[in-house]
Design an enzyme around this catalytic site. Structure first.
Site, PDB file in Angstrom:
ATOM      1  N   GLY A 226      33.910  39.332  44.703  1.00  0.00           N
ATOM      2  CA  GLY A 226      32.593  38.774  44.395  1.00  0.00           C
ATOM      3  C   GLY A 226      31.777  39.738  43.580  1.00  0.00           C
ATOM      4  O   GLY A 226      32.304  40.683  42.984  1.00  0.00           O
ATOM      5  N   GLY A 227      30.454  39.494  43.563  1.00  0.00           N
ATOM      6  CA  GLY A 227      29.587  40.319  42.747  1.00  0.00           C
ATOM      7  C   GLY A 227      29.543  41.772  43.172  1.00  0.00           C
ATOM      8  O   GLY A 227      29.260  42.648  42.368  1.00  0.00           O
TER       9      GLY A 227
ATOM     10  N   VAL B 189      37.618  42.612  48.206  1.00  0.00           N
ATOM     11  CA  VAL B 189      37.743  42.707  49.657  1.00  0.00           C
ATOM     12  C   VAL B 189      39.229  42.715  50.018  1.00  0.00           C
ATOM     13  O   VAL B 189      40.001  41.893  49.504  1.00  0.00           O
ATOM     14  CB  VAL B 189      37.041  41.527  50.356  1.00  0.00           C
ATOM     15  CG1 VAL B 189      37.074  41.715  51.867  1.00  0.00           C
ATOM     16  CG2 VAL B 189      35.602  41.398  49.882  1.00  0.00           C
TER      17      VAL B 189
ATOM     18  N   ASP C 290      21.701  35.723  47.398  1.00  0.00           N
ATOM     19  CA  ASP C 290      22.937  35.137  46.874  1.00  0.00           C
ATOM     20  C   ASP C 290      23.578  34.228  47.915  1.00  0.00           C
ATOM     21  O   ASP C 290      24.749  34.370  48.255  1.00  0.00           O
ATOM     22  CB  ASP C 290      23.915  36.230  46.438  1.00  0.00           C
ATOM     23  CG  ASP C 290      25.056  35.666  45.591  1.00  0.00           C
ATOM     24  OD1 ASP C 290      24.823  34.678  44.873  1.00  0.00           O
ATOM     25  OD2 ASP C 290      26.170  36.195  45.671  1.00  0.00           O
TER      26      ASP C 290
END
Length: 866
Positions: free
Chosen positions: A513-514, A518, A627
Site C-alpha cells: 500500500g501507500g 507487508v 485513508d
C-alpha cells in the site's frame, strides 16, 4: 540595409539582457529573459517595470501604503492604484530585493540572495513576459503559447476575463500593508460559492435574495463580466447562479481583509461597491473579535461590540473578551476536573450554526457537555433543549451574536479552565504580601531539591541500563545504536535479524500500500505476524520515531489492528502487527468468491465505525486516519473488522505523504475539502467511510464499468465482463444511490448476488447514513460517534441534504465523459484487431482501452493542484 537591421537588433537584445542599462526605463507589454528589476532600480516609476499596452495595468515591485519594510511583486490597476495580484504575498522582500526573468521563469529574491518565490517548473523555455490588457501576467514560449499565467493563481481578487475554477479559492490579506494570507477564504464548490473562516462557513452566495439559482447543473467555475457575477456549468454553456449587476466596462470581485466578499466597478475615478456579502456585519466571524458580543447598530450598518455577561474586555478598544477570573481552554494537560462551562446569556447565537448540523442530537445536556470535555479541539457548545441537539464549536472561537430571532431553548456554553488567575499587574489576585524569608529561602530549597532529584534519576537510569543488559534487551536496536532514551508505552522492539528470520528473508509478501509492503512472518513462539516495511520513511531520528510508535502502540480497541512491535535498522523502519487471517475487505467484497451476506456486511460497517469513533475521540491523542478504504479494513475470524494503517502519516517523508494523498484521490475516497485546500479534519474520515459504506451495499467499487448484462462478472471490482456482455459506459454508484434515494427505490442498490436476502428497509438504513457521511460540507456530516449510534439503532436515521450532494453529479459527469473516451478507444482497438486478423498480422498483445475509470480520473481532476 541588412547590416543596419542586424546592428539594431543586436543593440535591442543587448539592452534587454543587461539589467543595469535599463534602470528606470519601464517597458510596455513585453520584457525578455535575463531581465532584473527591483523597487530601487525603478524608483522613479514607484517600482513599475512593465505596463500593459493600453496602460490600464502595471507590474511593479511595490510597497503597499508606502511602508518601508514589505515589498511585493504585484500587478496593479494604474488609475486606482489597487493591487489585483501579488506573487510573493507570504514572503515579502526589501526595497533592493529583485525580480529576475530567465528562460526558466520568474523568481523573486531578497537583497542577500535569499529565495522568496518563483513560478513552477515550466514545460518549455521562456521567450517573453507580457502583461495583457486584462491584467494577466503571462509567460510565453517560442510559439507565443502560454506557459504560466497569474490568472491561474488568484490571490484575493479576480478580474473580468478571469475564471475561478471549482476547488480554487480567494484568500484575504492580513491588512492593507501586509499582503500575507489571512484567515478568510472564498471558495467555489460544485453547487455554490461560500465564505469560510478556519473551516467554519459563514456565508454563501445562494443566500442572496437577488441571486438567480438553477440547481440542475454542477458548477465548473465562477467569473465576472460587464453585466454581473456568474457561476457557470457545463463548461460555460449554462448558468447555475447569476447575480445581475449594472453594465460597466471594468469591475473586480475581491475578498477583503474584513472577511466580506464584494464586487465593485471603477468609474469616474472612484470605486463603486455593487455587491457585498454578508451584509450583516455581525455575521462576520471576527466582527467583534474572540467572544465579543455583536449587535446591530440602530443608526448604521456597523456592528456594535460589547462583552457577554461574565466576560470582560481584553483591551480598551474591545479587541475580544475574556472570561472573568478564568481562562479559555484548550490546554492539553488539564484535568477534566479543571474544566467548567460558562453559560452565555439568552438570545445569543453563533455565526456558523445555521450552516451546521448538530454533532449529535436526541441527547441531554450532560451528554453534550461530556462530548466537548473529551475533545480538546472543542471550545464550546450550543445546546437546543427541545430537540436535544448538540452543536460543537471547534478550533477557533469568533464573535457571538445578540439576536431577537433566536429560539429561547438554544443556549451557548463556553469551555473554560477553573484555577488560579492573575490580576492586571501579573499577580495571583491575592493582596497579601509574600514573606521576605520565603523569597530568600525558596530559591535555595528549589536548587537542593533539583539536585537530589537529578541524582536519584541518574541512579535509577544506571540500574535500568544494567538490568536491560542482563536481560539482553540492549540488542533490540543495532549494536551501534545505544538505547539512551526511555519512552513510556513503547511496544516490543525487534532487531533486524529477528524479523529477517521470522519472514524467511521477507519471502512471502501478503500486501502492499501507500506505506510499503507487508510480509507474513512467524515468531519463535509460533505467533503469526504481519511485518510492514515502511517505504521512504521520514528523516526523523529514532527517538522521534519511537515517540510516534509509542502513541500508536498505546491505542487498543477491538476494531483496530494491534501493533505488537517495531524495528529501526539504519534508515529502515518496520512495524510488526497481529496477523489477520482473512485479509483485507476488498478481497471478499469485490472478488469472485462467495458473496458476503448482508449481516456480515453490516457487522463490518459497525465495527469499522466503532474503530474510527475511537480514533477520533476515545483515545488520548485524536487520530485522523486519512485513508479509510476497503484495503485498510482487515478481517479476522467471523469477519470481525479491524482498521489498519492508522497514525502512520508522520512516519513518511513529505514527498511520500504527498504521493499517498494522490493515490487516495484516484481511488475515489477523497473528500471534497481537498478541492479547497482546507485543513483535514476527522470529517474527512467520515466522508471516506460513507464511500466504503456504499461499496458494502453494492458489492463493487463505486466507480466501475457497466455492461448490458447483469452478470457476476460485471459486479466484480475490476468491472471485467464476460464475452456475452458488452461495455456501455462507466458507472458512478454514489450518484445512482442519490437518485434512487430521491425515488425511494433502495432495493435496487443492493448487491444482486444477495438474491433477495436483504430487505428494502435494511438497505435504506445504510444508504441514508452513507449519503449523510458524504455531504460536501464537512460540518453537515455526522461524527463517527453519531454514525455508531445510528447503526446500533440508538439514534434516529437522518435525512440526507440533497443540496449538499449535488457535487456527486459533477463527479458522475466526469465519469460519463471518461466513458466516451473509453468507448472511442475500444472501437479503435476493435478496428485494429479486425484489420490485423484480415491481414494475418495480428500480434499476440493488442493494446486495449482502459478497464477502469481511474485511468481517466486523475488526481488533478479530483483534488486539483496540491
Amino acid at each position: 540595409m541588412g547590416s543596419f537591421f542586424f546592428v539594431f537588433f543586436f543593440i535591442i537584445s543587448f539592452l534587454n539582457s543587461y539589467p543595469f542599462s535599463v534602470s528606470g526605463a519601464s517597458f510596455s507589454e513585453f520584457i525578455y529573459p535575463n531581465f532584473t528589476a527591483s523597487h530601487f532600480s525603478f524608483v522613479d516609476n514607484n517600482g513599475a517595470f512593465l505596463f500593459s499596452r493600453n496602460g490600464t495595468f502595471k507590474a511593479s515591485i511595490y510597497n503597499p501604503e508606502t511602508q518601508e519594510t514589505n515589498f511585493y511583486l504585484c500587478v496593479i490597476h494604474v488609475e486606482s492604484n489597487t493591487i489585483i495580484w501579488s506573487a510573493n504575498r507570504d514572503s515579502p522582500i526589501t526595497s533592493s530585493g529583485e525580480m529576475d526573468l530567465t528562460m526558466a521563469g520568474i523568481s523573486v529574491t531578497d537583497s542577500d540572495g535569499d529565495f522568496k518565490w518563483s513560478t513552477p517548473q515550466l514545460q518549455a523555455t521562456v521567450l517573453a513576459l507580457t502583461l495583457t490588457d486584462m491584467g494577466n501576467l503571462v509567460l510565453l514560449d517560442q510559439s507565443n503559447g502560454s506557459l504560466w499565467e497569474s490568472f491561474h493563481y488568484p490571490t484575493d481578487t479576480i478580474l473580468i476575463g478571469q475564471r475561478l475554477l471549482i476547488g480554487a479559492n480567494l484568500s484575504s490579506a492580513v491588512s492593507g500593508s501586509n499582503l500575507s494570507t489571512g484567515d478568510y477564504r472564498f471558495v467555489v464548490t460544485g453547487s455554490d460559492a461560500l465564505l469560510q473562516w478556519h473551516q467554519q462557513k459563514y456565508w454563501q452566495l445562494s443566500m442572496d435574495t437577488k441571486a438567480y439559482i438553477n440547481l440542475n447543473y454542477v458548477v465548473d467555475y465562477m467569473a465576472i463580466n460587464e453585466t454581473g457575477l456568474y457561476l457557470f456549468g457545463r463548461n460555460g454553456s449554462v448558468v447555475v447562479i447569476l447575480l445581475n449587476l449594472s453594465t460597466t466596462s471594468f469591475r473586480i470581485a475581491k475578498l477583503g481583509i474584513s472577511g466580506q466578499f464584494s464586487v465593485s466597478s471603477f468609474s469616474s475615478g472612484k470605486w463603486v461597491q455593487e455587491f457585498v456579502g454578508p451584509i450583516d456585519g455581525c455575521q462576520i466571524p471576527t466582527s467583534c473579535h474572540k467572544m465579543g458580543l455583536c449587535s446591530a447598530s440602530s443608526t448604521s450598518n456597523a456592528p456594535e461590540c460589547s462583552c457577554p455577561s461574565g466576560f470582560h474586555s481584553a483591551s480598551q478598544n474591545i479587541s475580544g473578551c475574556l472570561p472573568n477570573n478564568l481562562s479559555f481552554l484548550c490546554q492539553l494537560h488539564s484535568n477534566s476536573s479543571d474544566i467548567s462551562y460558562m453559560k452565555l446569556g439568552s438570545g445569543m447565537e453563533y455565526f456558523s450554526l445555521i450552516f451546521s448540523q448538530p454533532e449529535i442530537y436526541g441527547v441531554n445536556y450532560s451528554v453534550c457537555q461530556d462530548l466537548c470535555s473529551g475533545n480538546c479541539a472543542c471550545l464550546g457548545i450550543f445546546y437546543e433543549n427541545s430537540s436535544g441537539s448538540c452543536y460543537v464549536l471547534e478550533n477557533e472561537l469568533g464573535s457571538v451574536i445578540l439576536s431577537n430571532t433566536v429560539e429561547d431553548d438554544l443556549q451557548g456554553y463556553i469551555k473554560v479552565l477553573v484555577g488560579p488567575t492573575t490580576d492586571s499587574n501579573g499577580g495571583n489576585g491575592d493582596s497579601k504580601s509574600f514573606p521576605t524569608a520565603a523569597i530568600v529561602l525558596l530559591p535555595f530549597t528549589g536548587i537542593f531539591l533539583l539536585a537530589a532529584l537529578g541524582f536519584l534519576w541518574w541512579k535509577r537510569w544506571k540500574f535500568n541500563e544494567s538490568e536491560e543488559r542482563k536481560l539482553g534487551h540492549q540488542n533490540s536496536f543495532d549494536s551501534d545504536d545505544l538505547d539512551d532514551f526511555r519512552i513510556p508505552g513503547l511496544p516490543q522492539k525487534y532487531n533486524y535479524k529477528e524479523l529477517e528470520l521470522a519472514t524467511e528473508s521477507f519471502k512471502t509478501q501478503i500486501g502492499a500500500g501507500g506505506f510499503g509492503a507487508v510480509y507474513k512472518g512467524t515468531l519463535p513462539d509460533k505467533t503469526v505476524v504481519a511485518v510492514k516495511k515502511i517505504t521512504n520513511p521520514s528523516n526523523q531520528g529514532k527517538k522521534e520515531f519511537c515517540t510516534e510508535i509509542a502513541v500508536i502502540g498505546n491505542i487498543h480497541h477491538v476494531n483496530l489492528v494491534k501493533l505488537r512491535g517495531f524495528c529501526a535498522h539504519g534508515r529502515q523502519r518496520f512495524l510488526v502487527y497481529e496477523y489477520m487471517d482473512r485479509g483485507s475487505l476488498d478481497r471478499p467484497l469485490f472478488g469472485n468468491g462467495p458473496a458476503l451476506e448482508w449481516q456480515e456486511r453490516f457487522d463490518i460497517a459497525l465495527g469499522t465505525a466503532r474503530g474510527l469513533a475511537y480514533l477520533h475521540g476515545g483515545c488520548e491523542h485524536k487520530i485522523i486516519h486519512c485513508d479509510v478504504k476497503p484495503e485498510n479494513i482487515l478481517l479476522h475470524d467471523h469477519f470481525q473488522a479491524k482498521i489498519s494503517d492508522f497514525g502512520l502519516s508522520k512516519l513518511l517523508t513529505p514527498e511520500q505523504s504527498s504521493l499517498f494523498t494522490t493515490m487516495r484521490g484516484t481511488r475515489g475516497y477523497l473528500a471534497p475539502e481537498w478541492l479547497t485546500n482546507s485543513a483535514i479534519s476527522e470529517k474527512t474520515d467520515v466522508y471516506s467511510f460513507g464511500m466504503v459504506l456504499l461499496e458494502l451495499v453494492r458489492g463493487r467499487k463505486n466507480c466501475s464499468i457497466r455492461s448490458n448484462s447483469h452478470t457476476s462478472n460485471e459486479i466484480n471490482s475490476g468491472g471485467a465482463n464476460n464475452s456475452s456482455s458488452s461495455v456501455i459506459g462507466l458507472f458512478y454508484f454514489p450518484l445512482f444511490a442519490l437518485e434512487m434515494h430521491e425515488q425511494g427505490r433502495y432495493l435496487e442498490l443492493a448487491d444482486p448476488r444477495l438474491e433477495g436476502r436483504v430487505s428494502n428497509k435494511e438497505v435504506e438504513k445504510l444508504v441514508r447514513i452513507a449519503l449523510c457521511c458524504v455531504h460536501e460540507e464537512p460540518a453537515l456530516r455526522p461524527s463517527m460517534a453519531t454514525v455508531v449510534g445510528m447503526l446500533e439503532g440508538g439514534l434516529p436515521l437522518p435525512q440526507p441534504r440533497v443540496e449538499s450532494l449535488i457535487f456527486l453529479r459533477f463527479y458522475g459527469r466526469r465519469f460519463t465523459e471518461a466513458s466516451m473516451v473509453d468507448e472511442e478507444n475500444r472501437r479503435s482497438d476493435d478496428q485494429l484487431m479486425l484489420y490485423q486478423e484480415e491481414n494475418g498480422t495480428r500480434s499476440s498483445i493488442v493494446t486495449t482501452g482502459s478497464d477502469t475509470c481511474f485511468s481517466f480520473m486523475s488526481s488533478q481532476q479530483i483534488s486539483g493542484p496540491r
